[in-house]
Enzyme design. Structure first.
Site, PDB file in Angstrom:
ATOM      1  N   GLU A   1      38.846  42.888 -16.119  1.00  0.00           N
ATOM      2  CA  GLU A   1      38.654  43.995 -17.054  1.00  0.00           C
ATOM      3  C   GLU A   1      38.648  43.400 -18.456  1.00  0.00           C
ATOM      4  O   GLU A   1      39.548  42.643 -18.800  1.00  0.00           O
ATOM      5  CB  GLU A   1      39.798  45.010 -16.886  1.00  0.00           C
ATOM      6  CG  GLU A   1      39.948  46.011 -18.017  1.00  0.00           C
ATOM      7  CD  GLU A   1      38.678  46.813 -18.318  1.00  0.00           C
ATOM      8  OE1 GLU A   1      38.120  47.383 -17.368  1.00  0.00           O
ATOM      9  OE2 GLU A   1      38.261  46.834 -19.491  1.00  0.00           O
TER      10      GLU A   1
ATOM     11  N   HIS B   1      37.333  67.886  -9.144  1.00  0.00           N
ATOM     12  CA  HIS B   1      36.294  68.911  -9.008  1.00  0.00           C
ATOM     13  C   HIS B   1      36.197  69.462  -7.596  1.00  0.00           C
ATOM     14  O   HIS B   1      36.357  68.732  -6.621  1.00  0.00           O
ATOM     15  CB  HIS B   1      34.931  68.317  -9.394  1.00  0.00           C
ATOM     16  CG  HIS B   1      34.795  68.058 -10.854  1.00  0.00           C
ATOM     17  ND1 HIS B   1      34.044  68.855 -11.678  1.00  0.00           N
ATOM     18  CD2 HIS B   1      35.333  67.100 -11.645  1.00  0.00           C
ATOM     19  CE1 HIS B   1      34.112  68.393 -12.918  1.00  0.00           C
ATOM     20  NE2 HIS B   1      34.892  67.318 -12.919  1.00  0.00           N
TER      21      HIS B   1
ATOM     22  N   CYS C   1      61.753  59.754 -26.854  1.00  0.00           N
ATOM     23  CA  CYS C   1      60.688  60.666 -27.291  1.00  0.00           C
ATOM     24  C   CYS C   1      61.174  62.078 -27.043  1.00  0.00           C
ATOM     25  O   CYS C   1      61.341  62.487 -25.902  1.00  0.00           O
ATOM     26  CB  CYS C   1      59.405  60.383 -26.507  1.00  0.00           C
ATOM     27  SG  CYS C   1      58.184  61.696 -26.604  1.00  0.00           S
TER      28      CYS C   1
END
Lengths: 126, 424, 575
Positions: free
Chosen positions: C117, C135, C495
């Site tokens: 990659e 989908h 966070c």
């Protein structure tokens, strides 16, 4: 006549300053500190410097400092240079002197937080 | 599980003041703070100018807040740091507060709560800045964290968007540390920050301020390489053809603060769309019984002195809050309507309980007025008026009104408005 | 002759539309369109005009874009010899959902698998820049590869996501209609999809029933098509999970590795040159997304073209999450010119709303910059789906680029001229849904091709199960408490918007494909994904990365190597 903004307090008064011979006439100020500010600003403007100094403690790589009283505006960067060269090796408390009589200006650079001490306490608790 | 009378969430200036005042009233108090140290955002606000009203001195943020911490510790108030409240449940027996920290999942019960959760900064995306996603785009608070707490330099050549006080303060701070601040750009035709900060942070360091300009786009794939600046029209929309490219490695945003009220909302507390904080009464109690608000969670204050003041009122009221559904609520509360001449008014309601006397109001004018008069009318009858000089939206005003002797009922119509000019 | 007739017809059409500057030729099953045009939209139109609905026929775009230099592929700036001399059985090019899922399926066999990659993390392009919809496939026609794989792929999601420990919600999809008059046509359509296309659960819902299920949708919806099999997943989460499972089963994942060229001899790839050394694979799988065409060209087997299509999505605050709990969009019977439906509203697995995407043709394959007009356009349409939609709730937006072929279908086949090559190209929406099924088939194809020169054995030690990082905030209280007592870092929240603990961040740094950058951590465990967009936690995350890895804070990057967050320590500039 000169116009200037008073920076003493959040009111930020717009001052109208006139020099009449020896005397300085100030209008637009809400309090007497405005007059003092205007007088100083004309002759020798003064400012506070707030910054940080490096420390040797990893949990607080820098600690906040300020000058104990205002310094001449044109010496700000000179004082910053001194501040930048200082490394704090003791766990100073807020108010402790970090640089005494910085550049002979008659004011000290002082720590403005006791964070190093509270970190020490936090460690102690563990 | 431990029981408390008052549980304060947030250990910044508002929460500390609330805890201290509640404790002084004899309440059993617990303060919960999510960070490792108390002090809130003031820990990183190392510039001076805090506490002029309260202490008559120009203190730095840490100095100001550590005075409160000292008092807090002197009163031996219980607190938990690095503890994060995950949820709150309201029951007949009070509020159950769940939190986590390094010791595990905690559960507390309390009669009243003070939400002193402060505010957060608006981000680049919230002001619709487009382009790539490089490193080097920070909110002013994030940049301040890097410089003042971590001793890290996030900028070399820097553009600042927004003339809010934190943006101005950071312009000076970064300049002192050796960065070049190319300019501060403000989308509005008037600056957002205090005038004195324009002088001592920008003028003193020859940093230009560009009004009616905004950043529309950022460039760069790794680190930021530049931004696109555009002039804006009177509706603050970029004007095509005015775009220009400014080469820089950092964009700092000071484009507004948003009160943090996610926890309040989870308790069903209604918010005021104008303040973005809870609707509250003169004791800073929200529309949810037993839930109090203060500081920047209620509305964004200019001065920390007011944050502390609201914390004190909220803490005191929370301490005296008793879960008795009679008496006070029988008399109820009356809405104070602030018309469009006010950007907002806090509190929004008056509690008609026995001690409605002197009430502190905080407000902002919607417009810049060299002379303006604020009036309070009850059922069409003017009961109070005050003349002001230089009302500006960025500058909050504080006002004390004595309601003693005013026969207010739930049905009264209280209207607050500002008229141009000084004629009363 | 049929070919000559076809060619004449194409030439004539092109000449009528564009004049003599564009021409076409038909060679084999390749329709080559060539000439010069000054406008990219015209190029797309010219090539699209030449698409023949004949199986195996593809358009190759050789039209020069006048006056514009096409931007070169972004690639790592360094070189080393980390891969020099590697002779893997299979080289997979591309660390998106296709490449990673194929690599994982390949590890079911005893094969040496190398995935390269060019970016510094997986799923940095289309696979990390889409809406994550699984989908139902209802909008696709039978006979296409998309349709074949969407039906298969959709059914595999429960199992795959369970195995890979990736959150998946089969939340269903509603396509609302405001015109009652559309009902007969839609009834026919739904009947066709159920019985011919085998989307057996698609059905029509009354306006009243729709209102009961999704009260936030347009009250003027008279009825809707309901697809219960539609779902959503975190697209980069799934890609990373596939990659990690592949790595755990023995595949080598080499990031920052760009394919720069190939040595092809006698119809076979002999060597693949990368910035990290030359690799000599037995078989190459081209899953290079928008760059699949370039890879095909290097391999001497270019028979299709990619026309990139941008799409922008906005992410809304969780507070807006209750507006739509599933996937919803509006449809009118007037024909849409855009290739997608102009987007929709999707309630993500993390309970944000995702609004979009739009579709804009572009020649820039890696321009991920967002534009306000994209956000505006999508909102203009989607407020008609749900009136409560507000731009005020936007916390961020992002742009992805689809790798569309002109036929608008996938290309999944063996090399035509080059024998040790498989193309997995033209993978655009619904490529995330189809990936699990496509991966199985591509792996089978690969094993069959490699098996020609010796039997390929099953990998007995293959485990389909990957253990993800615990999402501490979703654990039941007692479990969370137990976990914190074992590791106090799980109790330290870093966070606050997403409630992510230090423990989770450290787990991300320990994960099989750990990326010690702010964005790498963010993609794996989500600090900074919330409403403050990392304003509060980004410095803390940088500090944790520094503490854990030993990288000085000033060297921690946001994402790639040139994205340092700090220029160094303060106090050192003025000295």
């Amino acid at each position: 006549m000169r116009e200037m903004t008073c920076i003493v307090c959040p009111n930020s008064c717009t001052l109208k300053v006139e020099e009449q011979r020896e005397e300085i006439v100030v209008t637009g100020n809400k309090c007497k500190r405005g007059r003092e500010f205007a007088a100083a600003e004309l002759k020798h403007p003064m400012r506070t410097v707030c910054s940080t100094v490096r420390t040797v403690f990893p949990e607080a790589p820098v600690v906040p400092v300020r000058v104990s009283a205002e310094i001449p505006k044109n010496r700000i960067f000179d004082v910053m240079r001194e501040i930048n060269q200082t490394v704090l090796t003791v766990r100073a408390a807020g108010g402790d002197v970090v640089i005494r009589d910085v550049l002979g200006l008659g004011v000290d650079v002082i720590a403005t937080s006791s964070m190093l001490q509270s970190f020490a306490e936090l460690k102690g608790e563990k | 599980m431990t029981d408390y009378d008052v549980l304060v969430i947030g250990g910044g200036p508002g929460g500390l003041a609330a805890a201290v005042s509640a404790k002084k009233e004899g309440a059993g108090v617990l303060l919960i703070e999510r960070e490792a140290r108390l002090g809130g955002i003031l820990k990183q606000c190392i510039h001076d100018g805090f506490g002029l009203l309260r202490f008559g001195e120009k203190l730095t943020g840490p100095e100001y807040v550590e005075r409160f911490e000292e008092e807090f510790h002197k009163l031996s108030i219980s607190y938990e740091v690095q503890t994060f409240v995950t949820s709150v449940r309201k029951t007949e027996k009070g509020f159950y507060v769940y939190a986590v920290n390094a010791k595990g999942v905690r559960e507390y019960r309390t009669k009243a709560m003070v939400l002193a959760t402060g505010c957060r900064e608006r981000t680049a995306k919230q002001v619709f800045i487009h382009g790539t996603r490089p490193a080097g785009v920070f909110t002013a608070g994030t940049a301040q964290h890097f410089v003042n707490l971590m001793g890290q330099m996030p900028a070399r050549r820097c553009v600042i968007l927004g003339s809010g006080d934190i943006g101005l303060i950071m312009a000076r701070r970064l300049t002192l540390e050796g960065a070049k601040v190319l300019g501060v750009y403000e989308v509005k035709p008037v600056p957002s920050g205090l005038t004195r900060n324009l002088v001592q942070c920008l003028e003193d360091y020859d940093i230009p301020l560009f009004l009616s300009h905004t950043v529309t786009r950022v460039f760069g794939t790794g680190r930021l390489t530049g931004v696109e600046i555009a002039g804006v029209d009177e509706r603050m929309r970029p004007i095509p053809g005015t775009e220009r490219y400014v080469e820089c490695d950092t964009l700092i945003l000071s484009v507004g603060l948003i009160p943090e009220n996610e926890m309040a909302e989870s308790l069903g507390v209604p918010l005021d769309i104008r303040t973005k904080g809870p609707i509250c009464d003169n004791r800073f109690m929200t529309e949810a019984d037993g839930v109090f608000t203060c500081g920047n969670a209620t509305h964004v204050n200019d001065l920390v002195d007011y944050v502390s003041e609201s914390g004190e009122i909220a803490g005191r009221a929370a301490a005296s809050y008793k879960k008795r559904t009679g008496q006070e609520s029988e008399k109820g509360r009356v809405m104070m309507d602030a018309d469009a001449s006010l950007q907002y008014l806090v509190p929004q309601k008056l509690n008609l309980g026995s001690d409605l006397g002197k009430v502190i109001l905080y407000f902002r004018s919607s417009r810049v007025l060299t002379e303006g008069t604020l009036t309070v009318a009850v059922d069409g009858q003017k009961i109070f008026a005050r003349k002001y000089q230089n009302l500006k939206p960025p500058e909050m005003e504080r006002l004390e009104i004595d309601f003693t002797g005013q026969c207010l009922t739930k049905e009264s119509r209280v209207l607050v408005s500002i008229a141009e000019g000084g004629g009363i | 002759m049929k070919r000559a007739k076809l060619e004449r017809r194409l030439k004539k059409n092109l000449r009528t539309r564009f004049g003599p500057v564009v021409n076409a030729s038909v060679e084999g099953r390749i329709i080559r369109v060539f000439g010069r045009l000054s406008n990219w939209e015209d190029i797309v139109e010219a090539c699209s005009m030449c698409v023949m609905r004949i199986p195996g026929f593809h358009v190759v775009n050789d039209i020069e874009l006048e006056g514009t230099d096409l931007p070169p592929m972004r690639k790592p700036e360094f070189t080393d010899d980390a891969l020099e001399g590697r002779k893997p059985d299979v080289l997979v090019i591309g660390g998106g959902i296709s490449g990673c899922s194929i690599a994982r399926e390949l590890t079911r066999w005893k094969l040496d698998v190398l995935l390269v990659e060019k970016e510094s993390d997986l799923a940095l392009q289309a696979s990390g820049r889409n809406d994550g919809e699984v989908h139902p496939g209802v909008d696709l026609n039978k006979g296409t590869l998309k349709q074949k794989y969407v039906v298969k792929g959709n059914r595999m999601f429960d199992r795959v996501c369970r195995e890979l420990d990736v959150p998946f919600r089969r939340c269903g999809q509603y396509v609302g209609f405001t015109e009652k008059s559309a009902l007969p046509v839609v009834r026919l359509y739904v009947w066709h999809r159920r019985h011919i296309c085998k989307i057996s659960d698609t059905r029509i819902l009354s306006g009243r029933e729709l209102k009961k299920r999704e009260p936030g949708l347009n009250p003027r919806f008279r009825f809707a098509i309901y697809n219960p099999s539609a779902g959503c997943v975190c697209p980069y989460g799934l890609t990373i999970a596939y990659g990690e499972n592949a790595a755990a089963n023995g595949a080598q994942i080499s990031l920052d590795t760009a394919v720069l060229g190939m040595e092809v001899q006698d119809g076979g790839i002999r060597a693949v040159k990368t910035n990290r050394g030359t690799v000599r694979p037995k078989l190459v799988i081209n899953a290079a997304g928008v760059f699949a065409e370039e890879v095909a060209a290097m391999a001497g087997d270019r028979f299709y073209s990619i026309h990139p299509r941008r799409g922008t999505n906005s992410i809304l605050d969780k507070k807006a999450g209750s507006l739509v709990k599933s996937i919803a969009s509006i449809r009118t019977l007037t024909k849409n010119t855009a290739h997608t439906k102009g987007g929709g509203i999707l309630h993500t697995v993390h309970h944000n709303l995702l609004v979009g995407p739009d579709a804009v043709e572009t020649f820039e394959k890696e321009n991920f910059a967002t534009e306000q007009i994209s956000v505006d356009r999508v909102f203009e349409k989607q407020v008609k789906t749900a009136g409560g939609l507000s731009k005020q709730d936007i916390i961020t937006y992002f742009t992805g680029v689809r790798a569309a072929a002109f036929e608008e279908d996938f290309i999944i086949e063996k090399g035509r001229k080059t024998r040790n090559l498989i193309h997995c190209a033209g993978i655009q929406s619904p490529g995330l849904t189809t990936a699990p099924a496509v991966a199985v088939d591509v792996a089978k194809m690969a094993v069959q091709m490699l098996g020609a020169s010796g039997k390929i054995e099953k990998n007995e030690r293959f485990s389909p199960v990957r253990k993800g990082i615990p999402r501490v905030k979703d654990l039941p209280t007692d479990e969370r408490d137990r976990l914190i007592r074992k590791n106090p870092d799980y109790g330290r929240i870093v966070c606050r918007c997403e409630e992510i603990s230090k423990g989770e961040i450290i787990e991300a740094l320990k994960s099989p494909i750990a990326i010690p950058t702010v964005d790498g951590v963010k993609k794996r465990v989500r600090p900074g994904m919330g409403r403050c967009q990392g304003g509060f936690c980004m410095p803390l995350v940088a500090q944790i990365i520094s503490e854990y890895t030993g990288i000085p804070v000033e060297d921690v990057c946001k994402s790639g190597p040139d994205s340092k967050i700090s220029f160094g320590k303060t106090k050192e500039v003025l000295l």
